[in-house]
Scaffold this active site. Structure first.
Site, PDB file in Angstrom:
ATOM      1  N   LYS A   1      -5.240 -14.361   4.595  1.00 28.25           N
ATOM      2  CA  LYS A   1      -4.825 -14.410   3.201  1.00 28.25           C
ATOM      3  C   LYS A   1      -3.708 -15.954   3.508  1.00 28.25           C
ATOM      4  O   LYS A   1      -3.039 -16.230   4.257  1.00 28.25           O
ATOM      5  CB  LYS A   1      -3.948 -13.607   2.792  1.00 28.25           C
ATOM      6  CG  LYS A   1      -3.098 -13.977   1.619  1.00 28.25           C
ATOM      7  CD  LYS A   1      -2.417 -12.794   0.798  1.00 28.25           C
ATOM      8  CE  LYS A   1      -1.458 -13.116  -0.172  1.00 28.25           C
ATOM      9  NZ  LYS A   1      -0.698 -12.027  -0.935  1.00 28.25           N
TER      10      LYS A   1
ATOM     11  N   LYS B   1      -8.741 -14.782   1.233  1.00 26.18           N
ATOM     12  CA  LYS B   1      -8.173 -15.010  -0.060  1.00 26.18           C
ATOM     13  C   LYS B   1      -7.548 -16.379  -0.259  1.00 26.18           C
ATOM     14  O   LYS B   1      -6.744 -16.441   0.924  1.00 26.18           O
ATOM     15  CB  LYS B   1      -7.383 -13.824  -0.320  1.00 26.18           C
ATOM     16  CG  LYS B   1      -6.505 -13.988  -1.684  1.00 26.18           C
ATOM     17  CD  LYS B   1      -5.415 -12.847  -1.627  1.00 26.18           C
ATOM     18  CE  LYS B   1      -4.561 -13.154  -2.607  1.00 26.18           C
ATOM     19  NZ  LYS B   1      -3.447 -12.031  -2.747  1.00 26.18           N
TER      20      LYS B   1
HETATM   21  C1  PBG Z   1       1.317 -10.792  -3.133  1.00 28.49           C
HETATM   22  C2  PBG Z   1       0.190 -10.989  -3.441  1.00 28.49           C
HETATM   23  C3  PBG Z   1      -0.263 -11.950  -4.362  1.00 28.49           C
HETATM   24  C4  PBG Z   1      -1.501 -12.134  -4.820  1.00 28.49           C
HETATM   25  C5  PBG Z   1      -1.935 -10.885  -4.642  1.00 28.49           C
HETATM   26  N1  PBG Z   1      -0.982 -10.125  -3.828  1.00 28.49           N
HETATM   27  C6  PBG Z   1       0.667 -13.462  -4.486  1.00 28.49           C
HETATM   28  C7  PBG Z   1       1.289 -13.915  -3.195  1.00 28.49           C
HETATM   29  O1  PBG Z   1       1.226 -13.886  -2.140  1.00 28.49           O
HETATM   30  O2  PBG Z   1       2.500 -14.555  -3.642  1.00 28.49           O
HETATM   31  C8  PBG Z   1      -2.054 -13.076  -5.374  1.00 28.49           C
HETATM   32  C9  PBG Z   1      -3.220 -12.766  -6.215  1.00 28.49           C
HETATM   33  C10 PBG Z   1      -3.703 -13.675  -7.202  1.00 28.49           C
HETATM   34  O3  PBG Z   1      -3.151 -14.988  -7.400  1.00 28.49           O
HETATM   35  O4  PBG Z   1      -4.620 -13.617  -7.944  1.00 28.49           O
HETATM   36  N2  PBG Z   1       1.488  -9.703  -2.003  1.00 28.49           N
END
Ligand code: PBG
Length: 330
Positions: free
Chosen positions: A196, A249
């Site tokens: 991520k 992601k």
């Molecule tokens: C946080 C989380 C995020 C997303 C999923 N889980 C955002 C972040 O890390 O700030 C983003 C998903 C999206 O933008 O569709 N645990």
């Protein structure tokens, strides 16, 4: 060699093109994110995610029903936590009567065959909007692990088929796997957000959950987008710790990463086409600058072609609409 070899013969008609297509996109590849809020009979629009909503649990159950009836096999549930319940310990994340466990239980009871995946991370519960417990201005990795493990167990008890840790703390997959095994949840899976990135494409999601970081950024735990080798390390570590599915992601700007991870692991690879990716297409289409369905299909197919077995996407509804309309021509 030309003229013996002519690539166009295989592109001549729609039938031939369909026959030789190397990549297929099916509704069962898609995971639908589901945002839940407190209350009854609520369906709240999210300005930066046009066409996407937050649902109260009763409506989320109906939504889950609908999605399953249309062929969607999995939902990924996120809770929007009222400001008054946020703190720096994740207390509300461990409340057995909290919104997320209630939603999981209700959906699982109503649509038992649907695969319910639940978000495990502290940001929606954190006064600081960070994915872990904040000490000074640091995110305390090991203190956070304790909470994440208990949170995962709570979701498993509520009936989640998969818990999906999205926090990027080191070692959380092992801690979660251990607590699940210890309590007899050896059949609850883990879909790890292994790779991520600290991305600028999460904005609309943070609007949806009111979870933007109150200070700093997430670069001390989410990955630097300059790095690819590190993705392999993260994915392999998570598989070794017990992840059943690994995720990359965001998706579109990371097709090379999806491809590399696909080569490196033997478990299914998921990709999350994040909120900002969806919003970009919607915004441009709204201005008439591109054809929304064309762009959607092209991007989703590219994500599959790069090697994603599963795609979490806000385009589920648009994709279903398209499927329902066989005459849709581009
Ligand atoms: C946080 C989380 C995020 C997303 C999923 N889980 C955002 C972040 O890390 O700030 C983003 C998903 C999206 O933008 O569709 N645990």
């Amino acid at each position: 060699m030309f003229p013996l070899s002519r690539g166009r013969r295989l592109r001549k008609t729609e039938a031939i093109r369909q026959m030789v297509a190397e990549t297929h996109l099916s509704v069962s590849d898609l995971i639908a994110p589901l945002f839940v809020v407190e209350g009854n009979n609520k369906k709240e629009p999210i300005a930066s995610l046009p066409g996407y909503y937050r649902f109260s649990v009763d409506r989320a159950v109906r939504e889950a029903h609908f999605l399953f009836s249309q062929g969607i096999r999995a939902v990924l549930v996120f809770a929007r936590i009222p400001v008054g319940k946020k703190d720096n310990t994740g207390k509300e994340a461990l409340n057995p009567r909290g919104l997320l466990p209630r939603a999981i239980r209700a959906i699982k009871r109503a649509v038992p065959e649907l695969c319910v995946m639940s978000d495990v991370a502290l940001d929606p519960y954190s006064v600081y909007g960070h994915d872990g417990i904040v000490t000074g201005r640091q995110i305390d990795n090991d203190a956070t692990l304790q909470v994440l493990a208990k949170m995962a167990l709570l979701h498993a008890r509520a009936g989640a088929d998969f818990v999906a840790p999205s926090d990027m703390m080191d070692g959380r997959i092992l801690k979660i796997r251990e607590i699940l095994e210890h309590h007899g949840y050896q059949h609850t899976g883990i879909m790890a957000y292994s790779v991520k990135y600290a991305s600028g494409l999460y904005g609309p999601f943070r609007d949806a959950l009111d979870s933007a970081p109150a200070f700093g950024d997430k670069k001390s735990y989410q990955m630097d987008y300059a790095n690819a080798r590190e993705a392999i390390r993260e994915a392999c570590d998570d598989v070794a710790e017990g992840a059943d599915i690994v995720m990359v992601k965001p998706a579109l700007a990371y097709l090379d990463i999806i491809w590399r991870v696909r080569q490196a692991v033997k478990v299914p690879v998921a990709a999350y086409q994040v909120s900002g990716e969806y919003a970009m297409v919607k915004a441009a289409a709204g201005k008439g600058w591109l054809h929304e369905q064309q762009a959607m299909l092209e991007i989703l197919t590219a994500i599959r072609r790069a090697g994603a077995d599963l795609i979490a996407t806000y385009f589920v509804y648009d994709f279903l609409r398209l499927q329902g309309n066989e005459n849709a021509a581009f």
